[in-house]
Design an enzyme around this catalytic site. Structure first.
Site, PDB file in Angstrom:
ATOM      1  N   CYS A 109     -19.571   1.929   8.092  1.00  0.00           N
ATOM      2  CA  CYS A 109     -18.864   1.286   9.206  1.00  0.00           C
ATOM      3  C   CYS A 109     -17.650   2.170   9.459  1.00  0.00           C
ATOM      4  O   CYS A 109     -16.778   2.277   8.594  1.00  0.00           O
ATOM      5  CB  CYS A 109     -18.445  -0.128   8.813  1.00  0.00           C
ATOM      6  SG  CYS A 109     -17.319  -0.920   9.991  1.00  0.00           S
ATOM      7  N   CYS A 138       0.189   5.070   6.847  1.00  0.00           N
ATOM      8  CA  CYS A 138      -0.464   4.905   8.151  1.00  0.00           C
ATOM      9  C   CYS A 138       0.528   4.222   9.118  1.00  0.00           C
ATOM     10  O   CYS A 138       0.947   3.084   8.875  1.00  0.00           O
ATOM     11  CB  CYS A 138      -1.728   4.070   8.018  1.00  0.00           C
ATOM     12  SG  CYS A 138      -2.775   4.630   6.642  1.00  0.00           S
ATOM     13  N   CYS A 152       0.839  -1.208   0.000  1.00  0.00           N
ATOM     14  CA  CYS A 152       0.000   0.000   0.000  1.00  0.00           C
ATOM     15  C   CYS A 152       0.874   1.257   0.000  1.00  0.00           C
ATOM     16  O   CYS A 152       1.826   1.359   0.774  1.00  0.00           O
ATOM     17  CB  CYS A 152      -0.927  -0.009   1.212  1.00  0.00           C
ATOM     18  SG  CYS A 152      -2.050   1.401   1.215  1.00  0.00           S
ATOM     19  N   CYS A 162       0.277   0.545  10.311  1.00  0.00           N
ATOM     20  CA  CYS A 162      -0.145  -0.522   9.393  1.00  0.00           C
ATOM     21  C   CYS A 162       1.007  -1.312   8.762  1.00  0.00           C
ATOM     22  O   CYS A 162       1.877  -0.741   8.095  1.00  0.00           O
ATOM     23  CB  CYS A 162      -1.020   0.069   8.292  1.00  0.00           C
ATOM     24  SG  CYS A 162      -1.679  -1.215   7.206  1.00  0.00           S
TER      25      CYS A 162
END
Ligand code: SAM
Ligand code: DTB
Ligand code: SF4
Length: 348
Positions: free
Chosen positions: A211, A80, A76, A83
């Site tokens: 969510c 973050c 990715c 992560c």
């Protein structure tokens, strides 16, 4: 009790307004002062208020069961700090291709047999590209056909993409605010808080249920947790599901080595979420492997009524299915039925 907490809907006056308006709609106008006062209330008062609100909206002995699958793992581009899937950190997570449809459906079937009613597909993307959307849409259609609720978490979405997902039958989209707007800047620099709010708006506008929750235990201050809870509770509509994650520390990520988080503060976070957003599912999410059974039991008492079930989250571990079944049996808790019927913890 000295009247410090009066969160029952029928109450009026006192330092705390009721959690629900006279119309029966949950409030979306909570002030920081109110949230702070709830968070700092004596523990017994807080839990009593949370359990009272919980019983007005839910069966306290039922838990909604979601299973996660990482359909696109690693590589990715985002940064973050928590992560392991970011390409920027050496956390031992390989960059894998998007999974094949048949493999995803086999995982969904297995999750259904274990008692899961919602299947959440995660992808380590900044945002999905159009060809990737085509594959994801097939996955959503396939999982829906199995009679499960579908959830996806694919990064930032444009309004048209949210509409495509809605048309495919997506029930929920997970996109977390993660923490307060202030602390967020220390955790993620590659996308802004505003971009997260915009994605949530696109999801709502498309008619997909939201969510949205966050992570605690990242070294944030109590005020950051309070601000996160207030931001969630003052969105135009409360998220249908609110995942409260405790940081899973992974070697190689910048947040590895953060001081461990006080379980009592975790329970407080759950209880305040329950009081502020009385009709939403509050999910005891990542971090359960590091929690005692007793802490989890307190979380259920505080109003948590959803878990991730199955031995893996996205890339990290989750309690063994047998351990969760044993815990649910000890607590006399059952899976929450969906419109499609009654799942069973003990099958599979
Ligand atoms: N890439 C997409 C995104 O971030 O929007 C979807 C997947 S991402 C892994 C989904 C959420 O998982 C994050 O927003 C974060 O709240 C949570 N998460 C990721 N790593 C975590 C960790 N180590 N501990 C706790 N929660 C974590
Ligand atoms: C959420 O709030 N928690 C889940 C789900 N949404 C996608 C993810 C937890 C990830 C924990 C770290 C990992 O397994 O990679
Ligand atoms: Fe990427 Fe999502 Fe991990 Fe951030 S949380 S690095 S966006 S997979």
């Amino acid at each position: 009790m000295d009247g410090a907490l009066q969160a029952e809907p029928q109450d009026s006056g006192g330092p705390f307004a009721p959690a629900t308006l006279a119309t029966g709609k949950p409030r979306t106008d909570w002030t920081l002062e109110e949230v702070h006062a709830l968070y700092r209330a004596p523990f017994a008062d807080l839990l009593h208020a949370a359990q009272t609100v919980h019983r007005q909206h839910f069966n306290p002995n039922q838990v909604q069961i979601s299973t996660l699958l990482s359909v696109k793992t690693g590589g990715c581009p985002e940064d973050c700090a928590y992560c392991p899937q970011s390409v920027r950190y050496e956390a031992g997570v390989a960059n894998e291709p998007l999974m094949e449809l048949d493999d995803v459906l086999a995982n969904a079937r297995a999750a259904r047999e274990q008692g899961a009613t919602r299947f959440c597909m995660g992808a380590a993307w900044r945002s999905p590209k159009s060809k990737q959307m085509d594959h994801i849409i097939e996955m959503i259609r396939g999982v829906s056909e199995l009679g499960m609720e579908t959830c996806a978490t694919l990064g930032m979405l444009q309004p048209g993409q949210a509409q495509q997902l809605k048309d495919a039958g997506l029930d929920y989209y997970n996109h977390n605010l993660d923490t307060s707007e202030n602390f967020y800047r220390q955790i993620i620099t590659t996308r802004t808080y505003k971009q997260r709010l915009d994605t949530l708006q696109s999801v709502r506008d498309a008619g997909i249920k939201v969510c949205c929750g966050g992570i605690v235990g990242m070294g944030e201050k109590e005020t950051d947790r309070i601000e996160l809870l207030r931001t969630l509770a003052t969105l135009p509509e409360h998220p249908g599901s609110i995942p409260i994650n405790q940081l899973v520390q992974v070697e190689g990520t910048p947040l590895n080595g953060t001081d461990s988080f006080d379980p009592i503060d975790f329970v407080r976070t759950i209880a305040v979420a329950r009081i502020l957003m009385p009709a939403s599912h509050v999910r005891l999410s990542a971090g359960r492997e590091e929690m005692s059974d007793e802490t989890q039991a307190l979380c259920f008492l505080a109003g948590a009524n959803s878990i991730f079930y199955g031995e893996k989250l996205l890339t990290t571990g989750n309690p063994a299915v047998d351990a969760d079944r044993a815990l649910m049996a000890r607590l006399g808790m059952e899976p929450e039925p969906t419109a499609a019927g009654q799942p069973d913890f003990t099958s599979g």
